[in-house]
Design a protein around this motif. Structure first.
Motif, PDB file in Angstrom:
ATOM      1  N   ALA A 201       0.812  -1.212   0.000  1.00  0.00           N
ATOM      2  CA  ALA A 201       0.000   0.000   0.000  1.00  0.00           C
ATOM      3  C   ALA A 201       0.849   1.267   0.000  1.00  0.00           C
ATOM      4  O   ALA A 201       0.345   2.357  -0.307  1.00  0.00           O
ATOM      5  CB  ALA A 201      -0.936   0.014   1.213  1.00  0.00           C
ATOM      6  N   LEU A 202       2.127   1.149   0.340  1.00  0.00           N
ATOM      7  CA  LEU A 202       3.008   2.309   0.403  1.00  0.00           C
ATOM      8  C   LEU A 202       4.045   2.325  -0.719  1.00  0.00           C
ATOM      9  O   LEU A 202       4.947   3.154  -0.723  1.00  0.00           O
ATOM     10  CB  LEU A 202       3.709   2.369   1.765  1.00  0.00           C
ATOM     11  N   LEU A 203       3.884   1.411  -1.674  1.00  0.00           N
ATOM     12  CA  LEU A 203       4.727   1.426  -2.860  1.00  0.00           C
ATOM     13  C   LEU A 203       4.039   2.252  -3.946  1.00  0.00           C
ATOM     14  O   LEU A 203       2.812   2.378  -3.969  1.00  0.00           O
ATOM     15  CB  LEU A 203       4.975   0.008  -3.368  1.00  0.00           C
ATOM     16  N   PRO A 204       4.796   2.832  -4.854  1.00  0.00           N
ATOM     17  CA  PRO A 204       4.197   3.648  -5.916  1.00  0.00           C
ATOM     18  C   PRO A 204       3.492   2.785  -6.945  1.00  0.00           C
ATOM     19  O   PRO A 204       3.648   1.559  -6.982  1.00  0.00           O
ATOM     20  CB  PRO A 204       5.397   4.362  -6.522  1.00  0.00           C
ATOM     21  N   ASP A 205       2.725   3.436  -7.793  1.00  0.00           N
ATOM     22  CA  ASP A 205       2.073   2.734  -8.893  1.00  0.00           C
ATOM     23  C   ASP A 205       3.127   2.221  -9.869  1.00  0.00           C
ATOM     24  O   ASP A 205       4.195   2.821 -10.030  1.00  0.00           O
ATOM     25  CB  ASP A 205       1.104   3.660  -9.633  1.00  0.00           C
ATOM     26  N   ALA A 206       2.829   1.112 -10.517  1.00  0.00           N
ATOM     27  CA  ALA A 206       3.746   0.546 -11.502  1.00  0.00           C
ATOM     28  C   ALA A 206       4.019   1.579 -12.596  1.00  0.00           C
ATOM     29  O   ALA A 206       3.114   2.221 -13.114  1.00  0.00           O
ATOM     30  CB  ALA A 206       3.135  -0.722 -12.106  1.00  0.00           C
ATOM     31  N   GLY A 207       5.281   1.754 -12.916  1.00  0.00           N
ATOM     32  CA  GLY A 207       5.660   2.698 -13.959  1.00  0.00           C
ATOM     33  C   GLY A 207       5.972   4.095 -13.469  1.00  0.00           C
ATOM     34  O   GLY A 207       6.488   4.921 -14.234  1.00  0.00           O
ATOM     35  N   GLU A 208       5.671   4.381 -12.199  1.00  0.00           N
ATOM     36  CA  GLU A 208       5.942   5.729 -11.688  1.00  0.00           C
ATOM     37  C   GLU A 208       7.437   5.959 -11.486  1.00  0.00           C
ATOM     38  O   GLU A 208       7.915   7.088 -11.594  1.00  0.00           O
ATOM     39  CB  GLU A 208       5.199   5.959 -10.373  1.00  0.00           C
ATOM     40  N   PHE A 209       8.166   4.886 -11.198  1.00  0.00           N
ATOM     41  CA  PHE A 209       9.610   4.977 -11.010  1.00  0.00           C
ATOM     42  C   PHE A 209      10.309   4.093 -12.037  1.00  0.00           C
ATOM     43  O   PHE A 209      10.771   3.009 -11.705  1.00  0.00           O
ATOM     44  CB  PHE A 209       9.998   4.533  -9.598  1.00  0.00           C
ATOM     45  N   PRO A 210      10.385   4.524 -13.294  1.00  0.00           N
ATOM     46  CA  PRO A 210      11.039   3.688 -14.302  1.00  0.00           C
ATOM     47  C   PRO A 210      12.495   3.431 -13.950  1.00  0.00           C
ATOM     48  O   PRO A 210      13.194   4.300 -13.417  1.00  0.00           O
ATOM     49  CB  PRO A 210      10.915   4.526 -15.586  1.00  0.00           C
ATOM     50  N   GLY A 211      12.939   2.219 -14.221  1.00  0.00           N
ATOM     51  CA  GLY A 211      14.321   1.854 -13.951  1.00  0.00           C
ATOM     52  C   GLY A 211      14.583   1.416 -12.534  1.00  0.00           C
ATOM     53  O   GLY A 211      15.721   1.121 -12.179  1.00  0.00           O
ATOM     54  N   CYS A 212      13.532   1.345 -11.701  1.00  0.00           N
ATOM     55  CA  CYS A 212      13.675   0.889 -10.320  1.00  0.00           C
ATOM     56  C   CYS A 212      12.965  -0.444 -10.131  1.00  0.00           C
ATOM     57  O   CYS A 212      12.006  -0.758 -10.849  1.00  0.00           O
ATOM     58  CB  CYS A 212      13.076   1.908  -9.339  1.00  0.00           C
ATOM     59  N   THR A 213      13.418  -1.216  -9.165  1.00  0.00           N
ATOM     60  CA  THR A 213      12.791  -2.487  -8.815  1.00  0.00           C
ATOM     61  C   THR A 213      11.927  -2.284  -7.577  1.00  0.00           C
ATOM     62  O   THR A 213      12.397  -1.738  -6.573  1.00  0.00           O
ATOM     63  CB  THR A 213      13.859  -3.558  -8.525  1.00  0.00           C
ATOM     64  N   LEU A 214      10.671  -2.725  -7.625  1.00  0.00           N
ATOM     65  CA  LEU A 214       9.765  -2.625  -6.486  1.00  0.00           C
ATOM     66  C   LEU A 214       9.683  -3.966  -5.780  1.00  0.00           C
ATOM     67  O   LEU A 214       9.613  -5.016  -6.424  1.00  0.00           O
ATOM     68  CB  LEU A 214       8.360  -2.201  -6.940  1.00  0.00           C
ATOM     69  N   SER A 215       9.678  -3.923  -4.437  1.00  0.00           N
ATOM     70  CA  SER A 215       9.652  -5.161  -3.673  1.00  0.00           C
ATOM     71  C   SER A 215       8.977  -4.946  -2.333  1.00  0.00           C
ATOM     72  O   SER A 215       9.066  -3.860  -1.742  1.00  0.00           O
ATOM     73  CB  SER A 215      11.090  -5.664  -3.449  1.00  0.00           C
ATOM     74  N   GLY A 216       8.322  -6.000  -1.840  1.00  0.00           N
ATOM     75  CA  GLY A 216       7.775  -5.991  -0.491  1.00  0.00           C
ATOM     76  C   GLY A 216       8.620  -6.795   0.472  1.00  0.00           C
ATOM     77  O   GLY A 216       8.251  -6.961   1.641  1.00  0.00           O
ATOM     78  N   ASP A 217       9.757  -7.280  -0.005  1.00  0.00           N
ATOM     79  CA  ASP A 217      10.637  -8.138   0.785  1.00  0.00           C
ATOM     80  C   ASP A 217      11.909  -7.373   1.136  1.00  0.00           C
ATOM     81  O   ASP A 217      12.804  -7.215   0.300  1.00  0.00           O
ATOM     82  CB  ASP A 217      10.968  -9.394  -0.023  1.00  0.00           C
ATOM     83  N   LEU A 218      12.000  -6.883   2.351  1.00  0.00           N
ATOM     84  CA  LEU A 218      13.150  -6.073   2.748  1.00  0.00           C
ATOM     85  C   LEU A 218      14.443  -6.870   2.731  1.00  0.00           C
ATOM     86  O   LEU A 218      15.497  -6.364   2.323  1.00  0.00           O
ATOM     87  CB  LEU A 218      12.922  -5.467   4.138  1.00  0.00           C
ATOM     88  N   ASP A 219      14.400  -8.128   3.152  1.00  0.00           N
ATOM     89  CA  ASP A 219      15.610  -8.938   3.151  1.00  0.00           C
ATOM     90  C   ASP A 219      16.195  -9.032   1.748  1.00  0.00           C
ATOM     91  O   ASP A 219      17.405  -8.871   1.548  1.00  0.00           O
ATOM     92  CB  ASP A 219      15.313 -10.335   3.695  1.00  0.00           C
ATOM     93  N   ALA A 220      15.339  -9.295   0.770  1.00  0.00           N
ATOM     94  CA  ALA A 220      15.816  -9.395  -0.609  1.00  0.00           C
ATOM     95  C   ALA A 220      16.314  -8.054  -1.124  1.00  0.00           C
ATOM     96  O   ALA A 220      17.322  -7.980  -1.844  1.00  0.00           O
ATOM     97  CB  ALA A 220      14.697  -9.922  -1.508  1.00  0.00           C
ATOM     98  N   ALA A 221      15.636  -6.980  -0.743  1.00  0.00           N
ATOM     99  CA  ALA A 221      16.023  -5.652  -1.217  1.00  0.00           C
ATOM    100  C   ALA A 221      17.400  -5.248  -0.700  1.00  0.00           C
ATOM    101  O   ALA A 221      18.117  -4.490  -1.354  1.00  0.00           O
ATOM    102  CB  ALA A 221      14.981  -4.622  -0.793  1.00  0.00           C
ATOM    103  N   LEU A 222      17.784  -5.757   0.461  1.00  0.00           N
ATOM    104  CA  LEU A 222      19.062  -5.372   1.067  1.00  0.00           C
ATOM    105  C   LEU A 222      20.240  -6.194   0.584  1.00  0.00           C
ATOM    106  O   LEU A 222      21.393  -5.796   0.792  1.00  0.00           O
ATOM    107  CB  LEU A 222      18.967  -5.493   2.590  1.00  0.00           C
ATOM    108  N   ASP A 223      19.995  -7.308  -0.063  1.00  0.00           N
ATOM    109  CA  ASP A 223      21.076  -8.206  -0.465  1.00  0.00           C
ATOM    110  C   ASP A 223      22.105  -7.496  -1.339  1.00  0.00           C
ATOM    111  O   ASP A 223      21.813  -7.048  -2.447  1.00  0.00           O
ATOM    112  CB  ASP A 223      20.522  -9.408  -1.231  1.00  0.00           C
ATOM    113  N   GLY A 224      23.327  -7.365  -0.828  1.00  0.00           N
ATOM    114  CA  GLY A 224      24.442  -6.880  -1.622  1.00  0.00           C
ATOM    115  C   GLY A 224      24.418  -5.411  -1.995  1.00  0.00           C
ATOM    116  O   GLY A 224      25.169  -4.999  -2.891  1.00  0.00           O
ATOM    117  N   VAL A 225      23.624  -4.586  -1.309  1.00  0.00           N
ATOM    118  CA  VAL A 225      23.573  -3.173  -1.692  1.00  0.00           C
ATOM    119  C   VAL A 225      24.709  -2.385  -1.043  1.00  0.00           C
ATOM    120  O   VAL A 225      25.267  -2.778  -0.017  1.00  0.00           O
ATOM    121  CB  VAL A 225      22.216  -2.528  -1.341  1.00  0.00           C
TER     122      VAL A 225
END
Length: 315
Positions: A201-225
């Motif tokens: 519910a707090l992620l943007p609409d699809a296409g609003e941030f072109p070139g970015c990956t959207l995720s609801g999984d924080l563990d996966a989002a943090l991998d190797g950043v």
């Protein structure tokens, strides 16, 4: 219609957004901020680049960090600063923003630093400004360009570059002007990957941030950043999320030491403030060795000095 942010000679006239500003111009502002910082660290207490200039803080929303930072930046460059009292102003009596701008501009003011809850207000004022510069200090969820600049400056300080980095931005992306300006700046400077993470519910609409990956999984989002940017979550928005109270939010989307270990060992942790400790970030992470949060605050003054100098010093 031509971009009011750029004058006829191709110089920056207003700062409304980082979107479309371009790599060279952004890097030029960061280089200027670095140079100003070096001068102050070498012992300078003020630089008279803006002596005789008048800067007006026009804040229609409450602010501590941004307003204080802009005021310090202007004063350190020798400018006179006027803090506009919205509560007792003519705008509370029905005067339009354009008339308020024209009235104060007629007094010989040189710049307006504008924060407003409505998207597009700084751009609207820039279109009506006769000679004064307009600096966006945050409008709605659209843009906060000087926050984007100070974040880029802090990243570059620690990573020596932005190009090729992997960055995770976590929290309430949908309502965040910080996230938008960070993304614009990161794209302009060549970040390899930008991951946006939060509750659906707090992620943007699809296409609003072109070139970015959207995720609801924080563990996966943090991998190797290389960089982790945590965003403030407003407590009333948590209350509107099914099955998520403050404790549950932290369990799923809060940054603690265990989660931070999924990022690179030299990853830096950032937050625009104010922080909700124990909700979006653990206290020991906020105060830990990888945190650069207070450096962001300090860099905000130099980033804003650079913008003010760029807009006003040569006028």
């Amino acid at each position: 219609m031509s971009d009011p942010s750029i004058d006829a000679d191709g110089r920056l006239r207003h700062l409304i957004t980082l979107d479309g500003l371009g790599r060279a111009r952004i890097e030029g502002l960061l280089d200027r901020a670095t140079s100003l910082r070096e001068q102050f660290r070498a012992g300078s207490t003020s630089l008279p680049l803006l002596a005789g200039r008048t800067v007006v803080n026009l804040f229609f929303e409450a602010s501590t960090r941004t307003r204080t930072s802009f005021e310090l930046a202007a004063r350190r460059l020798g400018a006179t600063v006027v803090n506009f009292d919205i509560a007792s102003s003519s705008t509370s009596k029905g005067e339009t923003l354009e008339d308020t701008l024209a009235t104060i501009e007629a007094m010989g003011t040189d710049a307006f630093i504008v924060r407003h809850k409505e998207n597009g207000t700084p751009a609207r004022l820039a279109a009506h400004a006769r000679r004064a510069a307009i600096l966006n200090a945050g409008d709605g969820n659209r843009a906060h360009p000087t926050q984007g600049l100070l974040d880029l400056l802090t990243i570059r300080d620690h990573k020596k570059r932005v190009e090729g980095l992997r960055v995770a931005i976590c929290g309430d992306i949908r309502h965040s002007r910080v996230a938008r300006s960070d993304v614009h700046g990161l794209h302009a400077l060549g970040a390899a990957e930008i991951r946006l993470c939060g509750p659906a519910a707090l992620l943007p609409d699809a296409g609003e941030f072109p070139g970015c990956t959207l995720s609801g999984d924080l563990d996966a989002a943090l991998d190797g950043v290389d960089v982790v940017v945590m965003l403030r979550i407003q407590k009333e928005r948590i209350e509107g999320l099914p099955g998520l109270d403050e404790h549950a939010y932290f369990a799923r989307y809060g940054l603690d030491r265990t989660r931070l270990a999924r990022a690179k060992r030299d990853a830096i942790v950032m937050h625009p403030g104010p922080m909700n400790r124990g909700i979006e970030i653990a206290a020991d992470v906020a105060d830990g060795a990888q945190s650069v949060i207070l450096e962001q605050v300090a860099n905000g003054i130099y980033a804003r000095m650079a913008v003010l100098a760029e807009l006003l010093a040569a006028r």
